[in-house]
Motif scaffolding. Structure first.
Motif, PDB file in Angstrom:
ATOM      1  N   GLY A 217     -10.172-102.351   1.766  1.00 45.27           N
ATOM      2  CA  GLY A 217      -8.867-101.704   1.732  1.00 45.27           C
ATOM      3  C   GLY A 217      -8.938-100.249   1.343  1.00 45.27           C
ATOM      4  N   TYR A 218      -8.093 -99.837   0.420  1.00 44.07           N
ATOM      5  CA  TYR A 218      -8.034 -98.446  -0.033  1.00 44.07           C
ATOM      6  C   TYR A 218      -9.390 -97.950  -0.508  1.00 44.07           C
ATOM      7  CZ  TYR A 218      -6.908 -94.473  -3.084  1.00 44.07           C
ATOM      8  OH  TYR A 218      -6.899 -93.247  -3.689  1.00 44.07           O
ATOM      9  N   CYS A 219     -10.094 -98.755  -1.274  1.00 48.75           N
ATOM     10  CA  CYS A 219     -11.357 -98.319  -1.879  1.00 48.75           C
ATOM     11  C   CYS A 219     -12.517 -98.255  -0.887  1.00 48.75           C
ATOM     12  CB  CYS A 219     -11.720 -99.239  -3.041  1.00 48.75           C
ATOM     13  SG  CYS A 219     -10.590 -99.100  -4.449  1.00 48.75           S
ATOM     14  N   SER A 220     -12.272 -98.636   0.373  1.00 48.08           N
ATOM     15  CA  SER A 220     -13.326 -98.518   1.391  1.00 48.08           C
ATOM     16  C   SER A 220     -13.177 -97.221   2.179  1.00 48.08           C
ATOM     17  CB  SER A 220     -13.255 -99.713   2.354  1.00 48.08           C
ATOM     18  OG  SER A 220     -12.059 -99.664   3.139  1.00 48.08           O
ATOM     19  N   GLN A 221     -12.195 -96.408   1.832  1.00 47.33           N
ATOM     20  CA  GLN A 221     -11.874 -95.202   2.596  1.00 47.33           C
ATOM     21  C   GLN A 221     -12.349 -93.940   1.870  1.00 47.33           C
ATOM     22  OE1 GLN A 221      -7.650 -95.394   3.814  1.00 47.33           O
ATOM     23  NE2 GLN A 221      -7.739 -97.593   3.398  1.00 47.33           N
ATOM     24  N   GLY A 222     -12.471 -92.863   2.679  1.00 46.76           N
ATOM     25  CA  GLY A 222     -12.877 -91.592   2.101  1.00 46.76           C
ATOM     26  C   GLY A 222     -14.236 -91.681   1.445  1.00 46.76           C
TER      27      GLY A 222
ATOM     28  N   GLY B  35     -17.270 -93.990  -6.077  1.00 49.00           N
ATOM     29  CA  GLY B  35     -16.397 -94.793  -6.920  1.00 49.00           C
ATOM     30  C   GLY B  35     -14.939 -94.617  -6.543  1.00 49.00           C
ATOM     31  N   CYS B  36     -14.148 -95.646  -6.772  1.00 50.56           N
ATOM     32  CA  CYS B  36     -12.734 -95.649  -6.372  1.00 50.56           C
ATOM     33  C   CYS B  36     -11.843 -95.199  -7.528  1.00 50.56           C
ATOM     34  CB  CYS B  36     -12.336 -97.050  -5.926  1.00 50.56           C
ATOM     35  SG  CYS B  36     -10.654 -97.169  -5.254  1.00 50.56           S
ATOM     36  N   ASN B  37     -10.818 -94.391  -7.209  1.00 50.34           N
ATOM     37  CA  ASN B  37      -9.982 -93.813  -8.272  1.00 50.34           C
ATOM     38  C   ASN B  37      -8.707 -94.593  -8.567  1.00 50.34           C
ATOM     39  OD1 ASN B  37      -8.352 -93.175  -6.090  1.00 50.34           O
ATOM     40  ND2 ASN B  37      -8.605 -90.951  -6.259  1.00 50.34           N
ATOM     41  N   ALA B  38      -8.497 -95.744  -7.928  1.00 49.93           N
ATOM     42  CA  ALA B  38      -7.311 -96.559  -8.224  1.00 49.93           C
ATOM     43  C   ALA B  38      -7.510 -97.264  -9.560  1.00 49.93           C
ATOM     44  CB  ALA B  38      -7.071 -97.578  -7.117  1.00 49.93           C
ATOM     45  N   TRP B  39      -6.535 -97.140 -10.442  1.00 51.44           N
ATOM     46  CA  TRP B  39      -6.678 -97.722 -11.784  1.00 51.44           C
ATOM     47  C   TRP B  39      -6.732 -99.243 -11.745  1.00 51.44           C
ATOM     48  CZ3 TRP B  39      -7.968 -96.927 -16.633  1.00 51.44           C
ATOM     49  CH2 TRP B  39      -7.503 -97.790 -17.633  1.00 51.44           C
TER      50      TRP B  39
END
Length: 455
Positions: free
Chosen positions: A257-262, A268-272
């Protein structure tokens, strides 16, 4: 030759002198008058400060009057039925000066029985308020079933007694400076320098600003600092010395999802938190062009609410679950209000978090020079002198993601700026949490005399 008087002549002279003395005495007596005054006095002024009315209304939930509120000239009485956590009832008690002597409130004493399930709050009338003849004032008492209660309380009753002590106004009773209760201690609010401010961006919220305000609080046998008193009465606090060191999130820790992008898969993913654990469980987390579900909580969140929370040995019972704003912050923006609204776009509810980027900006008392993201970074050498959150020589995490990036999280840098950092980098961090609104404190809030819990 001296003339001599015979005996008969001397006797005549003596009798004559005596006659003169009698005449003189009579003359003096004629100028003496005795004055007698009789009178009566009446006091016509009237001291008459009294209760003249009490009205009730439901503020929230199914709260009702258990009986009709009543009053005499000197007492007001009410009883409240509270059914569910969050139920709230308000009572407005009117006090009038029906006499003709100026009155002033010397003190207001509030005593409540110990019951954390039922909260009382008074407002309206305060020390130093004048009550002139033919004027009235209103004391408001709010009764609330503590919304933080999750189980049926053992104690179902609580009582409050409020005593208003009015005296004749002779100018000696000075009003209390305008302030806010911090754990039952009246703290004056300020508009410049170090101290407690009304938060102009969030109604009913109070924040500490300045170089070194008196906001130290002892928690878990450590020094922490109060960031704010929230509109709901809870207290947001921040560990005074950061812990070293930990990544916000590791490379490849979250991969869908979101953490597979950019750049998130590499840096590392910046979503808390996961979307499932966000307030309202949104179907996706959107940050600029990146959008999608978040499959797991950040490693920082997991650590703080697991291993770290378990390590707290004192005062753990007064930590509450609370909403944290976890939306993105736009780099170098010049609108703090818009930044706060952006952070509010997503929320997480839990016990231990970190500060947001706006918390750091809002701690600065130099609003003109440092009151926005852009201003703070442009004037950081000045701004670090009026921001109590600044910590020299270290970089440390906030929980705010950088807008438009999937990997960058805002950190407070050692030069005082807010700058983006890859989530997998290890930095310092200062745990942040909320304490119950029923907090009772002693102390002055200084580093040597911090606020401490009153059991």
């Amino acid at each position: 030759m001296r003339r001599k008087f015979n005996v008969r002549q001397r006797n005549y002279i003596i009798l004559g002198l005596c006659s003169i003395l009698l005449v003189m005495a009579a003359g003096y007596a004629a100028f003496r008058t005795q004055l007698t005054i009789n009178g009566t006095s009446n006091i016509t002024s009237d001291w008459k400060v009294l209760i003249t009315d009490i009205q009730s209304k439901t503020l929230a939930g199914a709260a009702t009057d258990a009986e009709t509120p009543s009053h005499t000239e000197t007492t007001a009485t009410f009883k409240t039925n509270l059914v569910s956590p969050g139920d709230s009832m308000q009572y407005d008690i009117t006090v009038e000066n029906q006499g003709d002597i100026d009155a002033v409130l010397e003190s207001i004493d509030v005593n409540t029985s110990e019951n954390e399930a039922i909260l009382f709050e008074t407002s309206g009338i305060k020390r130093g308020d004048k009550l002139l003849p033919e004027e009235s004032d209103v004391l408001t008492v709010v009764v609330t079933y503590n919304p933080e209660v999750t189980n049926q309380p053992e104690n179902l009753n609580s009582k409050v007694t409020v005593t208003l002590n009015y005296v004749q106004d002779d100018g000696s009773i000075l009003p209390e400076p305008e302030g806010e209760s911090i754990g039952g201690i009246n703290v004056p609010t300020v508009e410049s320098g170090d101290g407690l401010y009304k938060d102009e961006y969030e109604s009913g919220r109070y924040i500490y600003r300045g170089t070194n305000p008196n906001n130290y609080i002892e928690f878990n046998n450590e020094l922490w600092r109060i960031i704010s008193k929230e509109a709901d009465g809870t207290y947001k606090i921040f560990r005074d010395i950061p812990i070293f060191s930990k990544a916000f999130d590791s490379k490849g820790a979250r991969t869908t999802g979101y953490c597979s992008q950019g750049l998130a898969p590499s840096w590392g993913c910046n979503a808390w938190s996961s979307t499932a654990n966000m307030v309202g469980s949104p179907s996706k987390f959107t940050n600029g062009t990146y959008t999608g579900t978040v499959d797991a909580d950040s490693e920082m969140l997991t650590y703080l609410n697991g291993e770290y929370l378990n390590s707290i040995t004192a005062n753990k019972d007064i930590i509450i679950n609370h909403d944290y704003n976890i939306g993105a912050a736009v780099s170098d923006n010049n609108d703090l209000s818009a930044q706060i609204e952006g952070e509010k776009a997503y929320k997480w509810n839990g016990k231990v978090g970190l500060i947001s980027a706006s918390d750091y900006i809002n701690a600065n008392s130099n609003i003109e020079t440092c009151g926005t993201f852009s201003k703070n970074d442009s004037n950081s050498s000045t701004c670090i002198t009026t921001n109590w959150m600044y910590m020299s020589g270290t970089d440390w995490w906030t929980l705010s993601p950088d807008a438009g990036r999937s990997d960058f999280v805002w950190k407070v840098s050692r030069d005082g700026t807010l700058s983006g950092e890859n989530a997998l980098i290890t930095l310092g961090f200062s745990p942040t949490l909320y304490l119950t609104s029923s907090l009772s404190l002693s102390g002055s809030g200084t580093q040597s005399d911090p606020f401490t819990m009153v059991s």
